[in-house]
Design an enzyme around this catalytic site. Structure first.
Site, PDB file in Angstrom:
ATOM      1  N   TYR A  71     -26.749  13.888  25.634  1.00 49.52           N
ATOM      2  CA  TYR A  71     -25.929  13.959  25.119  1.00 49.52           C
ATOM      3  C   TYR A  71     -24.377  13.973  25.910  1.00 49.52           C
ATOM      4  CZ  TYR A  71     -27.406  11.319  21.475  1.00 49.52           C
ATOM      5  OH  TYR A  71     -28.535  10.421  20.547  1.00 49.52           O
ATOM      6  N   LYS A  99     -28.332  31.577  -6.198  1.00 49.19           N
ATOM      7  CA  LYS A  99     -27.781  30.737  -6.254  1.00 49.19           C
ATOM      8  C   LYS A  99     -28.298  30.068  -4.882  1.00 49.19           C
ATOM      9  CE  LYS A  99     -23.696  32.619  -5.427  1.00 49.19           C
ATOM     10  NZ  LYS A  99     -21.948  32.599  -5.255  1.00 49.19           N
ATOM     11  N   ARG A 117     -23.944  42.544  -9.822  1.00 44.50           N
ATOM     12  CA  ARG A 117     -25.342  41.139  -9.365  1.00 44.50           C
ATOM     13  C   ARG A 117     -25.122  41.202  -8.184  1.00 44.50           C
ATOM     14  NH1 ARG A 117     -20.280  40.157 -11.767  1.00 44.50           N
ATOM     15  NH2 ARG A 117     -19.575  39.237  -9.456  1.00 44.50           N
ATOM     16  N   CYS A 156     -28.833  18.390  19.738  1.00 49.63           N
ATOM     17  CA  CYS A 156     -28.643  16.768  19.017  1.00 49.63           C
ATOM     18  C   CYS A 156     -28.910  16.727  17.804  1.00 49.63           C
ATOM     19  CB  CYS A 156     -29.935  15.468  19.489  1.00 49.63           C
ATOM     20  SG  CYS A 156     -29.590  15.747  21.217  1.00 49.63           S
ATOM     21  N   HIS A 169     -15.135  40.030 -10.432  1.00 47.78           N
ATOM     22  CA  HIS A 169     -15.571  39.719  -9.506  1.00 47.78           C
ATOM     23  C   HIS A 169     -14.987  39.976  -8.418  1.00 47.78           C
ATOM     24  CE1 HIS A 169     -18.894  38.422  -6.177  1.00 47.78           C
ATOM     25  NE2 HIS A 169     -17.684  37.666  -5.386  1.00 47.78           N
TER      26      HIS A 169
HETATM   27  N1  PMH Z   1     -20.867  37.689  -7.484  1.00 48.04           N
HETATM   28  C1  PMH Z   1     -20.704  36.335  -8.220  1.00 48.04           C
HETATM   29  C2  PMH Z   1     -19.801  35.706  -9.038  1.00 48.04           C
HETATM   30  C3  PMH Z   1     -20.842  35.875  -6.785  1.00 48.04           C
HETATM   31  O1  PMH Z   1     -19.660  34.857  -6.188  1.00 48.04           O
HETATM   32  C4  PMH Z   1     -21.189  36.397  -5.720  1.00 48.04           C
HETATM   33  C5  PMH Z   1     -21.776  36.179  -4.733  1.00 48.04           C
HETATM   34  C6  PMH Z   1     -22.798  37.641  -5.595  1.00 48.04           C
HETATM   35  C7  PMH Z   1     -22.116  38.440  -7.168  1.00 48.04           C
HETATM   36  C8  PMH Z   1     -23.195  37.952  -5.164  1.00 48.04           C
HETATM   37  O2  PMH Z   1     -22.116  39.022  -3.944  1.00 48.04           O
HETATM   38  P1  PMH Z   1     -23.130  38.777  -2.713  1.00 48.04           P
HETATM   39  O3  PMH Z   1     -23.881  37.851  -2.089  1.00 48.04           O
HETATM   40  O4  PMH Z   1     -22.116  39.794  -1.465  1.00 48.04           O
HETATM   41  O5  PMH Z   1     -24.249  40.472  -2.857  1.00 48.04           O
HETATM   42  N2  PMH Z   1     -20.620  34.279  -4.343  1.00 48.04           N
HETATM   43  C9  PMH Z   1     -20.733  34.276  -2.806  1.00 48.04           C
HETATM   44  C10 PMH Z   1     -19.276  33.465  -2.330  1.00 48.04           C
HETATM   45  O6  PMH Z   1     -18.746  32.568  -3.249  1.00 48.04           O
HETATM   46  N3  PMH Z   1     -19.349  32.639  -1.586  1.00 48.04           N
HETATM   47  O7  PMH Z   1     -20.198  34.078  -0.709  1.00 48.04           O
HETATM   48  C11 PMH Z   1     -20.461  34.510  -1.345  1.00 48.04           C
END
Ligand code: PMH
Length: 377
Positions: free
Chosen positions: A270, A41, A224, A318, A168
């Site tokens: 600046y 993502k 994940r 800047c 999560h």
């Molecule tokens: N799964 C979910 C639902 C997540 O939101 C994220 C990371 C991951 C897996 C992967 O986590 P990792 O990068 O720690 O391995 N999400 C986010 C978040 O929403 N803000 O920082 C990381």
């Protein structure tokens, strides 16, 4: 992505490092029935979603995850056929787009299903992952009553195929593991709610990088993997605990566009906040806050590497440029390393994050689209 660009600032993405990170992490799970889902993502945490996804898939990952439907479509448009999960909530009216592109979506509301149903043809099917909120308090279903309603709806509507269940963890990157334990046991209880319906759901997942690397026994069938695929540690306190050696993939580079010697008493940038104390060599770098290189880098005492040596920012950053104080005259065009290695020294993502009082995740994500990504394969 085209590597053709006309500016002297770029992010260098070492795909070999990503391949190595994914393959050594996947190796930990080999023969354990746990598959790796590469989280790409936010444009692959700023590294470039398409390139990272392809590399991860070649190196041991078999699933992809994104936050938005738009991000999943970008991967499909690039010819990536691997299974993709959208972790966030898509709009019910967009469900047909996801179904036609074979994109898996996250569900946690019955009214979402009721609305989405009207946007699918009778013979169309969409694959769903049910999200339980076990204590993150973000998205997800929390009560057994809600779960019953949702599962009943799924039983009654064949267009919706439940193939995954997930949650999560909120604190998997902290030394105190008690809250992870609590979330894990809540999740197991929630899985029972589904088992009572005699449903066979193959993909069960809980963990991010921190959880996957620290608590393999809490991973079920998918893991994940986000931040550590990019070679970064989820939090400084767990660095020692990680079972693999990670390699940072992201470097940020530029070239000096001007080098000048100023006499004492001359001011820089600046607000004229920095005034030279002696004869000083000042170098100008073509990167600024419009590239995500925030003004705070200079007020927080940030440094860059020039010819392997640390030199400080002087004056305010800047929109498109900033200045450093060099220790000696160097050639215009000399490479400046804002993040990464030069000679024997290295400015890590963790150093930059600490400078800004934030986490390493945020740094590559905010380096803007105006900074071209150059891939090292
Ligand atoms: N799964 C979910 C639902 C997540 O939101 C994220 C990371 C991951 C897996 C992967 O986590 P990792 O990068 O720690 O391995 N999400 C986010 C978040 O929403 N803000 O920082 C990381």
């Amino acid at each position: 992505m085209s590597q053709l660009f006309y500016r002297d600032t770029w992010a260098e993405i070492d795909l070999r490092a990503i391949a190595q990170n994914v393959s050594s992490i996947s190796e930990l799970y080999k023969n354990k029935g746990v598959h790796v889902m590469a989280v790409v993502k936010a444009n692959g945490y700023g590294h470039g979603a398409i390139e990272v996804a392809k590399t991860a898939l070649q190196s041991g990952a078999s699933y992809l995850a994104v936050a938005l439907l738009d991000e999943a479509i970008e991967l499909r448009d690039a010819g990536i056929n691997a299974p993709i999960l959208v972790l966030g909530r898509i709009r019910p009216e967009d469900v047909q787009v996801a179904a036609r592109l074979d994109i898996m979506v996250t569900v946690f509301q019955v009214d979402w299903l009721e609305q989405a149903k009207d946007f699918l043809e009778k013979e169309e099917q969409i694959q769903l992952h049910l999200k339980f909120d076990t204590g993150m308090g973000r998205i997800g279903l929390r009560t057994k009553d809600e779960a019953q309603l949702l599962l009943q709806f799924l039983k009654d509507h064949e267009q919706f195929q439940l193939i995954g269940i997930f949650t999560h963890f909120a604190t998997a990157d902290e030394l105190d593991v008690s809250y992870v334990e609590e979330q894990h046991s809540r999740f197991k209880e929630m899985l029972e709610w589904v088992h009572e319906w005699d449903m066979n759901v193959p993909l069960i997942h809980t963990g991010n990088s921190a959880a996957g690397l620290r608590f393999p026994e809490k991973m079920f069938t998918l893991f994940r993997l986000g931040i550590s695929m990019y070679g970064l540690t989820p939090s400084p306190e767990i660095t020692e605990e990680l079972p693999v050696k990670l390699k940072q993939a992201f470097s940020l580079k530029s070239r000096l566009v001007q080098v000048k010697e100023l006499p004492p008493g001359e001011s820089i940038s600046y607000g004229a906040t920095y005034v030279t104390k002696e004869n000083e060599w000042i170098g100008t770098i073509p990167i600024g806050y419009a590239d995500g290189w925030l003004r705070y880098h200079s007020t927080a005492g940030g440094e860059v590497l020039v010819n392997g040596e640390r030199v400080p920012f002087v004056g305010r950053i800047c929109m498109d440029q900033c200045m450093v104080k060099l220790s000696e005259k160097v050639e215009t065009g000399t490479v400046v390393t804002l993040i990464g290695e030069d000679g024997n020294d290295k400015i890590t993502m963790d150093e930059v994050a600490a400078r800004l009082g934030t986490i390493n995740y945020e740094i590559p994500c905010v380096i803007g689209a105006r900074v071209p990504r150059v891939y090292v394969k």
